[in-house]
Design a protein around this motif. Structure first.
Motif, PDB file in Angstrom:
ATOM      1  N   LEU A 110      31.148 -53.370 156.069  1.00  0.00           N
ATOM      2  CA  LEU A 110      30.397 -52.453 156.860  1.00  0.00           C
ATOM      3  C   LEU A 110      28.693 -52.360 156.287  1.00  0.00           C
ATOM      4  CD1 LEU A 110      33.924 -50.249 157.015  1.00  0.00           C
ATOM      5  CD2 LEU A 110      33.022 -52.132 159.025  1.00  0.00           C
ATOM      6  N   ALA A 111      28.482 -51.059 156.879  1.00  0.00           N
ATOM      7  CA  ALA A 111      27.334 -50.578 157.148  1.00  0.00           C
ATOM      8  C   ALA A 111      27.300 -49.952 155.572  1.00  0.00           C
ATOM      9  CB  ALA A 111      26.517 -49.870 158.496  1.00  0.00           C
ATOM     10  N   SER A 112      26.071 -50.614 154.623  1.00  0.00           N
ATOM     11  CA  SER A 112      25.810 -50.367 153.643  1.00  0.00           C
ATOM     12  C   SER A 112      26.654 -49.674 152.503  1.00  0.00           C
ATOM     13  CB  SER A 112      25.622 -47.961 153.968  1.00  0.00           C
ATOM     14  OG  SER A 112      25.137 -48.008 154.789  1.00  0.00           O
ATOM     15  N   GLU A 113      27.708 -50.638 152.999  1.00  0.00           N
ATOM     16  CA  GLU A 113      28.764 -50.936 151.560  1.00  0.00           C
ATOM     17  C   GLU A 113      28.424 -51.448 151.211  1.00  0.00           C
ATOM     18  OE1 GLU A 113      32.640 -49.860 152.692  1.00  0.00           O
ATOM     19  OE2 GLU A 113      32.117 -47.887 153.426  1.00  0.00           O
ATOM     20  N   THR A 114      29.530 -52.119 149.387  1.00  0.00           N
ATOM     21  CA  THR A 114      29.774 -53.272 149.689  1.00  0.00           C
ATOM     22  C   THR A 114      30.469 -54.557 149.531  1.00  0.00           C
ATOM     23  OG1 THR A 114      30.176 -51.605 147.649  1.00  0.00           O
ATOM     24  CG2 THR A 114      28.537 -52.499 147.308  1.00  0.00           C
ATOM     25  N   LEU A 115      31.042 -55.280 148.567  1.00  0.00           N
ATOM     26  CA  LEU A 115      31.612 -56.253 148.469  1.00  0.00           C
ATOM     27  C   LEU A 115      31.724 -57.137 147.387  1.00  0.00           C
ATOM     28  CD1 LEU A 115      34.403 -57.286 150.502  1.00  0.00           C
ATOM     29  CD2 LEU A 115      32.621 -59.029 151.139  1.00  0.00           C
ATOM     30  N   LYS A 116      32.729 -56.859 145.940  1.00  0.00           N
ATOM     31  CA  LYS A 116      32.580 -57.658 145.567  1.00  0.00           C
ATOM     32  C   LYS A 116      34.052 -58.523 145.526  1.00  0.00           C
ATOM     33  CE  LYS A 116      32.711 -53.236 142.285  1.00  0.00           C
ATOM     34  NZ  LYS A 116      31.197 -53.144 142.619  1.00  0.00           N
ATOM     35  N   VAL A 117      33.202 -60.197 144.805  1.00  0.00           N
ATOM     36  CA  VAL A 117      34.206 -61.521 144.611  1.00  0.00           C
ATOM     37  C   VAL A 117      34.530 -61.437 143.455  1.00  0.00           C
ATOM     38  CG1 VAL A 117      34.083 -63.909 145.409  1.00  0.00           C
ATOM     39  CG2 VAL A 117      33.492 -62.492 146.760  1.00  0.00           C
ATOM     40  N   ILE A 118      35.827 -61.477 142.892  1.00  0.00           N
ATOM     41  CA  ILE A 118      35.717 -61.130 141.685  1.00  0.00           C
ATOM     42  C   ILE A 118      36.896 -62.479 141.638  1.00  0.00           C
ATOM     43  CG2 ILE A 118      35.946 -58.790 140.918  1.00  0.00           C
ATOM     44  CD1 ILE A 118      38.781 -58.523 141.633  1.00  0.00           C
ATOM     45  N   SER A 119      36.812 -63.613 140.147  1.00  0.00           N
ATOM     46  CA  SER A 119      37.640 -63.704 139.609  1.00  0.00           C
ATOM     47  C   SER A 119      38.080 -64.059 137.918  1.00  0.00           C
ATOM     48  CB  SER A 119      36.674 -65.384 140.044  1.00  0.00           C
ATOM     49  OG  SER A 119      35.128 -65.009 139.288  1.00  0.00           O
TER      50      SER A 119
END
Ligand code: ZN
Length: 408
Positions: A360-369
């Motif tokens: 979404l606008a102004s949001e972050t997304l994390k990709v974790i391992s």
């Protein structure tokens, strides 16, 4: 010695209980006491999705007064569910369906069965070593209810509606969730797909079985976890409405953004017990109407997902040892990442973002391992293996056309 042994075993039992529970009791909100009362009995079917926090409990009231309870919430919900049944004028339970042995589904059933001994109990051929499961079985046996194995093809012994189990389709699963008894209730032209915690494995079996999966209302599987509600399954059901039974601020990140995005993409409005309280669907066999304890009659509208890919998307950080990549959308519009790729250059490994992923606008997304990777809201799991080389490992983000968008 005896006591020492017991003291040693007790923590093991508790530990295995939590491991087996998987999606057990954490935070829960208070069960609403202002839910609609049973006004349409006599001509309408009612399906009540009780607000039992991070758990499931669904009450079905058939026009002829017969009643089916699917799951009974966590252990601490038992007496509240009993009070709810009383408030709805329920005199007896025709049938109980215990979808699978996890605490957030069968926990309250022992208490409920003591107050409302059912005529029949439907459950899959799955067991658990937990005290919760033991208590449940004891209560069933003491009630004298007829025990019926729930599996694909079995029909509920209830008149005026059709209640057909579509799963489980196999005898053995690795995960208890996939033993979930999946029940389709049909009343005239309206139907409800009640999926318990069935995950992708069971969904694929249902698809393969060739059964008619189409339903008006979908109880979204496993509290909106990303392990359920595959796009293929959702397409086959093509529901008009969906309901997610989920606890406010639960520790599992349910419902996941991936699942919400899939529902949004399919244009399916969502009711949620954490936001709407107890949700009651009422049907005359042609249409279905919803009432919630917050008195709102319209579900959260499906939010359109723009398909734009802007240049304002970038990898903001890569925590090499923590195995967390953070992607920031600095634009004022949501970006659909379906088919985008994240590449670890040193390790030459690629992660493809699943269908329906958006930032979404102004949001972050994390990709974790790595070993502690757990999905949640705004968090996607790449793998439980370690990906990033701690001595330095650039990461690159590619859009669906294969163009590099960001490198860090
Ligand atoms: Zn559950």
């Amino acid at each position: 010695m005896f006591f020492h042994k017991r003291l040693f075993i007790l923590p093991l039992i508790i530990l295995s209980f939590f491991l087996l529970t998987g999606c057990g009791s954490i935070e829960k909100t208070t069960t609403s006491s202002t839910a609609p009362t049973q006004t349409d009995k006599g001509s309408h079917l009612q399906v009540h999705f009780l607000n039992v926090g991070q758990a499931d409990s669904i009450l079905v009231i058939v026009p002829n007064g017969q009643t089916i309870l699917i799951d009974g919430g966590n252990g601490s919900d038992g007496s509240e569910v009993v009070n709810y049944l009383k408030s709805q004028g329920v005199k007896e339970l025709t049938a109980i369906v215990a979808t699978h042995p996890h605490e957030d589904h069968i926990g309250g059933l022992d208490t409920i069965i003591q107050s409302y001994p059912p005529k029949q109990v439907y459950m899959p051929n799955a067991t658990s070593t937990t005290k919760t499961f033991e208590d449940f079985i004891k209560a069933v046996n003491a009630s004298g209810a007829k025990k019926i194995r729930a599996k694909t093809g079995v029909k509920l012994d209830v008149s005026e509606i059709s209640g057909l189990f579509l799963a489980p389709n196999s005898d053995q699963y690795e995960d208890l969730n996939n033993y979930s008894a999946v029940l389709k209730i049909t009343f005239g032209k309206v139907s409800f797909m009640l999926t318990g915690d069935a995950e992708a494995v069971s969904e694929a079996e249902m698809l393969k079985s060739g059964q008619d999966l189409q339903a008006t209302v979908l109880k979204v599987g496993h509290h909106g976890s990303s392990s359920s509600t595959t796009s293929a399954f959702l397409n086959a059901i093509s529901p008009k409405y969906s309901v997610i039974s989920v606890g406010l601020d639960n520790d599992y990140g349910h419902p996941t953004q991936v699942t919400l995005n899939r529902l949004t993409k399919a244009g399916v409005p969502v009711y949620r017990t954490d936001q709407d309280g107890t949700i009651v669907a009422t049907s005359d066999g042609d249409t279905v109407k919803f009432t919630t304890s917050s008195s709102s009659t319209s579900p959260k509208p499906a939010q359109p997902i723009p398909t734009i890919a802007t240049g304002s998307l970038a990898i903001s950080t890569i925590d090499l040892s923590g195995e967390v990549v953070t992607i920031l959308n600095s634009s004022d519009q949501a970006v659909n990442l379906t088919g985008w790729k994240l590449v670890s250059e040193v390790g030459n490994q690629t992660y493809t973002f699943p269908a329906g992923t958006t930032i979404l606008a102004s949001e972050t997304l994390k990709v974790i391992s790595g070993g502690n990777a757990q999905s949640g809201s705004g968090v996607l799991v790449w793998t439980d293996s370690n990906i990033w080389n701690n001595d330095g490992d650039p990461g690159a983000l590619y859009n669906v056309e294969g163009q590099m968008v960001s490198r860090k």
